[in-house]
Enzyme design. Structure first.
Site, short mmCIF file in Angstrom:
data_model
loop_
_atom_site.label_atom_id
_atom_site.label_comp_id
_atom_site.label_asym_id
_atom_site.label_seq_id
_atom_site.Cartn_x
_atom_site.Cartn_y
_atom_site.Cartn_z
N TYR A 37 -48.21 11.14 -25.72
CA TYR A 37 -47.55 10.03 -26.40
C TYR A 37 -47.23 8.91 -25.42
O TYR A 37 -46.86 9.16 -24.28
CB TYR A 37 -46.21 10.48 -26.99
CG TYR A 37 -46.32 11.39 -28.16
CD1 TYR A 37 -46.97 11.00 -29.32
CD2 TYR A 37 -45.74 12.65 -28.12
CE1 TYR A 37 -47.05 11.83 -30.40
CE2 TYR A 37 -45.81 13.50 -29.21
CZ TYR A 37 -46.47 13.09 -30.35
OH TYR A 37 -46.54 13.92 -31.42
N HIS A 193 -38.37 9.32 -37.38
CA HIS A 193 -39.20 9.95 -36.34
C HIS A 193 -38.61 11.28 -35.87
O HIS A 193 -39.14 11.88 -34.93
CB HIS A 193 -39.36 9.01 -35.14
CG HIS A 193 -40.30 7.88 -35.39
ND1 HIS A 193 -39.91 6.57 -35.47
CD2 HIS A 193 -41.65 7.87 -35.62
CE1 HIS A 193 -40.96 5.80 -35.71
NE2 HIS A 193 -42.02 6.56 -35.82
N ARG A 223 -51.04 -0.33 -32.58
CA ARG A 223 -51.19 0.87 -31.76
C ARG A 223 -52.05 1.84 -32.54
O ARG A 223 -52.25 1.68 -33.75
CB ARG A 223 -49.85 1.50 -31.42
CG ARG A 223 -49.11 2.07 -32.61
CD ARG A 223 -47.78 2.69 -32.20
NE ARG A 223 -47.96 3.90 -31.43
CZ ARG A 223 -47.93 5.14 -31.96
NH1 ARG A 223 -47.73 5.31 -33.25
NH2 ARG A 223 -48.08 6.20 -31.20
N ASN A 225 -52.76 5.94 -33.53
CA ASN A 225 -52.24 7.31 -33.55
C ASN A 225 -53.35 8.17 -34.13
O ASN A 225 -54.30 7.66 -34.73
CB ASN A 225 -50.97 7.37 -34.40
CG ASN A 225 -50.21 8.67 -34.17
OD1 ASN A 225 -50.48 9.39 -33.21
ND2 ASN A 225 -49.29 8.97 -35.06
N GLU A 265 -55.20 6.61 -37.06
CA GLU A 265 -54.37 5.60 -37.72
C GLU A 265 -54.36 4.34 -36.86
O GLU A 265 -53.92 4.38 -35.71
CB GLU A 265 -52.94 6.09 -37.88
CG GLU A 265 -52.80 7.19 -38.90
CD GLU A 265 -51.37 7.71 -38.99
OE1 GLU A 265 -51.12 8.59 -39.83
OE2 GLU A 265 -50.49 7.26 -38.21
N TYR A 316 -47.49 20.52 -33.76
CA TYR A 316 -46.93 19.47 -34.59
C TYR A 316 -48.01 18.82 -35.44
O TYR A 316 -47.80 18.51 -36.61
CB TYR A 316 -46.24 18.41 -33.71
CG TYR A 316 -45.80 17.22 -34.50
CD1 TYR A 316 -44.78 17.33 -35.44
CD2 TYR A 316 -46.41 15.99 -34.33
CE1 TYR A 316 -44.39 16.25 -36.20
CE2 TYR A 316 -46.03 14.90 -35.08
CZ TYR A 316 -45.02 15.03 -36.01
OH TYR A 316 -44.65 13.94 -36.76
N LYS A 317 -49.18 18.63 -34.88
CA LYS A 317 -50.26 18.00 -35.62
C LYS A 317 -50.97 18.99 -36.54
O LYS A 317 -51.88 18.61 -37.29
CB LYS A 317 -51.27 17.36 -34.65
CG LYS A 317 -50.71 16.12 -33.93
CD LYS A 317 -51.71 15.54 -32.95
CE LYS A 317 -51.14 14.37 -32.15
NZ LYS A 317 -50.95 13.13 -32.93
#
Lengths: 346, 201
Positions: A37, A193, A223, A225, A265, A316-317
């Site tokens: 990140y 978040h 940005r 993602n 994204e 998490y993903k």
């Protein structure tokens, strides 16, 4: 620029595919062979016309099919579109922004004509011809944000700025990577978040918030993602997790190429002129593994990124279950050669 | 299994009497009465002359905390038979509340969440409300799938009282809904849900 729109689906028989041109213009999200990140924001300015950055609000071959899929999601679950009552000015700001950007970027597809507050909007791909009064919601078939986001690719959130924070107070969210607008609406930047691991501890959100509070009108930022999706499903919402979750257990060495998708994204953030809110555009691009590996640099790099991803991030993903199979499949396309810096194909 | 430390998780900083408030409105549930008693012990008792208490004994009826509240001598003490009745009264009271009224809420997390919703609807900034968690740590949980809310959840996973899916209770909390988020725990492999464990006694 003429676009041949695909007749394709993002559910049931999943006929989604990318043309060779669409593969080349995919916004590949890794500029190096590893990932962590970061507050990876940069000015949202146009780049090469044949890339996903050619215009600031991109329209591509999936436009018509994506709008059809959005309509299906909304029919099933109208809570995917919500706006708190104080957001009406920001809704009009957003309608103006999206109409202007689409008409400027694709004049053969969209036309906006203005005579004072009497506006005329033509959307040729969706066969829409609408005259309305800007600022008068009664002259549109639904609220302005819902109206325009049924005609624009990507998810859209409008955040209100007050008390030194940003508040998620309106949105159209039907192509999301597993978060719920209905649950998160009304939350501030840190709260929505909340579930993201690691990033809070390394100060990413503090810095991002400080940056966004100072976002200037006319100077949008962007940005990237990413995550991964099994089958070309746009609607990977938590609402429907019990329906798409089982897909994650269906990956085999034989079907990786067609079933496993990298999901990128392209997020852009725009200060809105009247409301001082921020429009947060989350545009989702999908690419199959078999499409991705037609670009040798991306094949090598994505193999390395996925192989070396920290386990918390993989969890998490939601990649844990099919990561080993996918890494093994990608390994065939990685000869160990060095990769060139930057996102774009060689 | 429970995802800990999520930033949307509310922080209850405790009741402390605001010396500058013109009026003091307390919404207390069960052992929340003891939070009032502790705050009283730390404060100048003058505030009692402008203090209105709405109290519901809920699960701690047998402990007769209402007697302690009454003995403190507030301007007004009103005892509700159930939580929904108290919330109605709170809604009405807030409609006519004057500037300078300070709201205090104490009790279980579910009660704080619901009373907070009433206060938010009345236009009170949540940052200005003093809260203290007392009593059971049972949670109100919204099923993200069917949107139904289940009260008094003490285990994770638990069975949604509306759609029947086994749900993992996340720490992700919505003030607007006054609830935590519940997500299907065995979506990827139906039937593989672990046994419920008492997480919120």
């Amino acid at each position: 620029m003429n676009i041949a729109f695909n007749d394709e689906t993002f559910r049931d028989d999943f006929t989604f595919r990318n043309s060779p041109q669409a593969i080349r213009r995919f916004p590949f999200p890794f500029h190096e062979d590893s990932y962590m990140y970061a507050v990876n924001m940069e000015p949202h300015v146009p780049l090469a016309r044949d890339s996903a950055y050619g215009t600031l609000i991109d329209v591509d071959e999936h436009y018509v099919a994506e709008m059809r899929d959005r309509a299906l999601v909304l029919k099933e679950d109208p809570l995917r579109y919500q706006a708190l009552p104080h957001m009406m000015t920001a809704q009009w700001d957003t309608l103006e922004l999206l109409m202007e950007q689409q008409a400027a970027g694709y004049p053969e597809l969209f036309t906006l004509t203005r005579d004072g507050d009497r506006w005329h909007w033509i959307n040729r791909p969706l066969n829409i011809d609408q005259r309305f009064t800007f600022g008068d919601a009664a002259t549109l078939p639904c609220e302005p944000l819902e109206y325009i986001t049924r005609q624009a690719q990507g998810d859209f959130c409008i955040v209100d700025q007050r008390d030194g924070n940003l508040w998620m107070d309106a949105g159209m969210v039907t192509t999301q990577a597993d978060w719920s607008l209905d649950f998160d609406i009304g939350m501030n930047f840190m709260e929505w978040h909340g579930p993201v691991p690691l990033a809070h501890q390394i100060g990413v959100f503090d810095r991002a918030l400080k940056f966004l509070l100072n976002l200037q009108q006319g100077r949008p930022v962007r940005r990237l993602n990413w995550t991964m999706t099994i089958n070309a499903r746009l609607d990977t919402s938590p609402e429907n997790y019990h329906k798409w979750g089982p897909d994650r257990a269906t990956v085999t060495p034989e079907n990786v190429g067609n079933k496993v998708h990298l999901r990128c994204e392209l997020q852009s953030l725009w200060r809105l002129p009247r409301s001082n809110g921020i429009l947060f555009v989350i545009r989702c691009f999908l690419i199959k593994m078999e499409e991705l590996v037609t670009v040798p640099k991306w094949a090598r790099r994505f193999h390395r990124v996925l192989r070396d991803l920290p386990p918390e991030l993989a969890d998490y993903k939601g990649l844990t279950r099919y990561r080993p199979t996918t890494v093994a499949w990608l390994a065939k396309y990685d000869d160990g050669a060095p990769t060139s810096p930057g996102f774009f194909p060689d | 299994m429970l995802v800990q430390g999520i930033k949307s998780r509310p922080v209850y900083t405790g009741l402390a009497i605001d010396r500058h408030a013109q009026q003091h409105l307390f919404a207390l549930e069960g052992e929340g009465a003891l939070a009032f008693a502790d705050a009283l012990a730390q404060a100048d008792r003058k505030f009692l002359a402008t203090a209105e208490i709405l109290y519901v004994p809920a699960g701690s009826r047998a402990a007769r905390h209402d007697l302690g509240l009454s003995a403190a001598g507030p301007l007004d003490l009103w005892t509700a038979p159930t939580v929904p009745v108290l919330l109605n009264r709170l809604r009405v009271t807030l409609q006519t509340a004057a500037m300078g009224t300070r709201l205090y809420i104490a009790g279980t997390e579910g009660f704080i969440g619901e009373a907070m919703q009433v206060a938010l609807d009345a236009g009170i900034d949540f940052n200005s409300i003093l809260t203290e968690h007392r009593g059971s740590s049972a949670r109100r949980v919204q099923c993200v799938h069917c949107k139904g809310i289940t009260e008094e959840v003490i285990t994770s996973p638990f069975t949604c009282s509306h759609c029947g899916l086994p749900l993992l209770v996340r720490d992700h909390y919505s003030r607007r809904l006054g609830a935590f988020q519940g997500v299907n725990v065995d979506a990827e492999e139906p039937g593989s849900a672990p046994r419920p464990e008492v997480m919120f006694p």
